[in-house]
Scaffold this active site. Structure first.
Site, PDB file in Angstrom:
ATOM      1  N   LYS A  66      46.417  67.615  98.563  1.00 50.14           N
ATOM      2  CA  LYS A  66      45.040  67.231  98.256  1.00 50.14           C
ATOM      3  C   LYS A  66      44.234  68.489  97.997  1.00 50.14           C
ATOM      4  O   LYS A  66      44.234  69.413  98.813  1.00 50.14           O
ATOM      5  CB  LYS A  66      44.427  66.468  99.448  1.00 50.14           C
ATOM      6  CG  LYS A  66      43.050  65.903  99.145  1.00 50.14           C
ATOM      7  CD  LYS A  66      43.170  64.648  98.325  1.00 50.14           C
ATOM      8  CE  LYS A  66      41.839  64.221  97.723  1.00 50.14           C
ATOM      9  NZ  LYS A  66      41.428  65.082  96.577  1.00 50.14           N
ATOM     10  N   LYS A 102      45.724  72.937  95.400  1.00 51.70           N
ATOM     11  CA  LYS A 102      44.621  73.495  94.619  1.00 51.70           C
ATOM     12  C   LYS A 102      45.129  73.824  93.233  1.00 51.70           C
ATOM     13  O   LYS A 102      46.314  74.108  93.036  1.00 51.70           O
ATOM     14  CB  LYS A 102      44.086  74.771  95.271  1.00 51.70           C
ATOM     15  CG  LYS A 102      42.629  75.047  94.945  1.00 51.70           C
ATOM     16  CD  LYS A 102      41.741  74.008  95.626  1.00 51.70           C
ATOM     17  CE  LYS A 102      40.299  74.432  95.708  1.00 51.70           C
ATOM     18  NZ  LYS A 102      39.527  73.532  96.567  1.00 51.70           N
ATOM     19  N   SER A 343      36.786  62.401 100.006  1.00 51.09           N
ATOM     20  CA  SER A 343      37.890  62.186  99.065  1.00 51.09           C
ATOM     21  C   SER A 343      38.956  61.299  99.711  1.00 51.09           C
ATOM     22  O   SER A 343      39.541  60.428  99.048  1.00 51.09           O
ATOM     23  CB  SER A 343      38.506  63.524  98.646  1.00 51.09           C
ATOM     24  OG  SER A 343      37.741  64.139  97.640  1.00 51.09           O
TER      25      SER A 343
END
Length: 410
Positions: A66, A102, A343
């Protein structure tokens, strides 16, 4: 020492303190994978220019990767690897079912037209499509990307897969499956952490002054929320200038100016934005890019609290100086984790084909962020270390426990 080296050093120190297997550090010191891609972008005039992109997944121990996607000329492989490691720590602290990831592209998006930006966004997804998905790696907005960009990426992913998979990406506009409150989530989380810190330090919120470096999404949302809570924001700097008023800034007016001009330049008389480090204040909030509080700037900080709204705003030398000066630092892996929390809420809503009201999202965010702050603070008190060290201690302990539970280490 580079940011990545410092991160690895902090993880190794905690692994040794916890007396965990050395294998825990070996697993955590490098990403699971980091791919490098080349994106040939057709410009509006028909010419082709090639840009370099990356996507790093540091860990999938606790769940799918994530993390955000940034478009910035200084994006590098080392940067996205470090940021993905930070994200692993954040999700562990928050007890979220995610690992860290990322990505980014080396480009100044201000040099692109809207059509070029959309083409770049879609081509990035085309290139990384084999390694992303709702149970593999879930992107989100970051520096110079937003809900609009996420919408383009989502549409491209749907085309590639031939079906709707809304949980593949978060930070989308609510009309296409995004969560209410996602845009404000990181800034809201910063404010929750600041209010909790004020209680611990027995400081009066309405008597405290604030200086903010950065007036993008996170900085502006943080400023607006603090203003609405009656706190006095006396200084804000963006890349072009510093705006200062000892009696307190008119944040709504500044937000309106920023929306019209996309810069604070011209709002008042020109001042060097680096003068933000010299401002007398109780709370300093770095909400720009990495490596801002260094051996040169950290000694200038007069605040009692530094709330790291940006990722990696403090270098190792800067952190040592702040500690020596008795500054209470709320580390980035705790302070700015509101974005990944909401999120996670978005991902859950997509999985359940549900949509939560903004009040529900904010109530849960406020509660969970307060719990996370308290757990890190309690750890700080237990081990008699800094908040940053306590946050890493808590995160690595949970990751080590998960490795043992899954049979990765003995």
């Amino acid at each position: 020492m580079s940011t990545l080296d410092w991160l690895q050093k902090q993880i190794n120190e905690v692994v040794e303190e916890l007396d965990l297997s050395p294998s825990v550090y070996q697993i955590l010191k490098e990403p699971k994978h980091c791919i490098k891609i080349s994106i040939p972008l057709e410009r509006d005039d028909g010419t082709i220019e090639t840009y370099t992109g990356f996507r790093s997944v540091h860990s999938d121990l606790l769940g799918p990767g994530k993390g955000g996607i940034r478009f910035h000329e200084n994006v590098s492989e080392e940067e996205v690897v470090a940021l993905s490691m930070w994200m692993t720590m954040k999700t562990s602290i928050l007890k979220l079912p995610f690992g860290g990831a990322k990505g980014g592209v080396q480009i100044d998006p201000s040099t692109l037209s809207k059509r070029e930006l959309q083409r770049l966004s879609r081509q990035y997804v085309q290139q990384i499509e084999p390694v992303i998905g709702p149970q593999k790696d879930i992107p989100a907005p970051d520096v110079n990307t937003n809900g609009r960009v996420m919408g383009w990426m989502m549409d491209e992913f749907f085309k590639l897969r031939g079906r709707n998979i809304p949980g593949f990406i978060t930070g989308k506009p609510p009309v296409v499956g995004g969560s209410e409150g996602r845009v404000e989530a990181t800034g809201r989380g910063v404010v929750i952490n600041i209010l909790e810190a004020l209680k611990k330090l027995d400081m009066d919120a309405e008597e405290s002054t604030v200086a903010i470096q950065g007036f993008g999404n996170v900085g502006s949302v943080t400023a607006k929320s603090l203003y609405e809570k009656g706190m006095k924001v006396t200084a804000i700097a963006d890349v072009d200038t510093l705006v200062y008023d000892e009696s307190g800034l008119d944040i709504p007016d500044m937000l309106e100016y920023m929306e019209e001009n996309e810069t604070l330049k011209g709002y008042t008389d020109e001042k060097d934005p680096t003068e933000i480090f010299d401002v007398e204040c109780d709370i300093f909030i770095p909400a720009a890019l990495e490596n801002q509080l260094t051996k040169d700037t950290a000694p200038k900080i007069k605040a009692k609290i530094v709330a790291e709204a940006a990722n990696g705003p403090t270098t190792e030398e800067g952190d040592d100086i702040l500690a020596e000066n008795g500054v209470f630092v709320i580390p980035d892996i705790l302070c700015n984790s509101g974005g990944v929390m909401v999120s996670a809420f978005e991902w859950m809503q997509n999985d359940m084909h549900d949509h939560w009201a903004k009040e529900v999202v904010n109530e849960r965010l406020d509660k969970d962020m307060s719990i996370a702050f308290q757990e890190v603070y309690d750890m700080k008190e237990d081990i008699d270390k800094s908040m940053r060290h306590a946050a890493f201690y808590l995160a690595v302990k949970r990751l080590g426990d998960a490795m043992y539970a899954r049979g990765w280490v003995d």
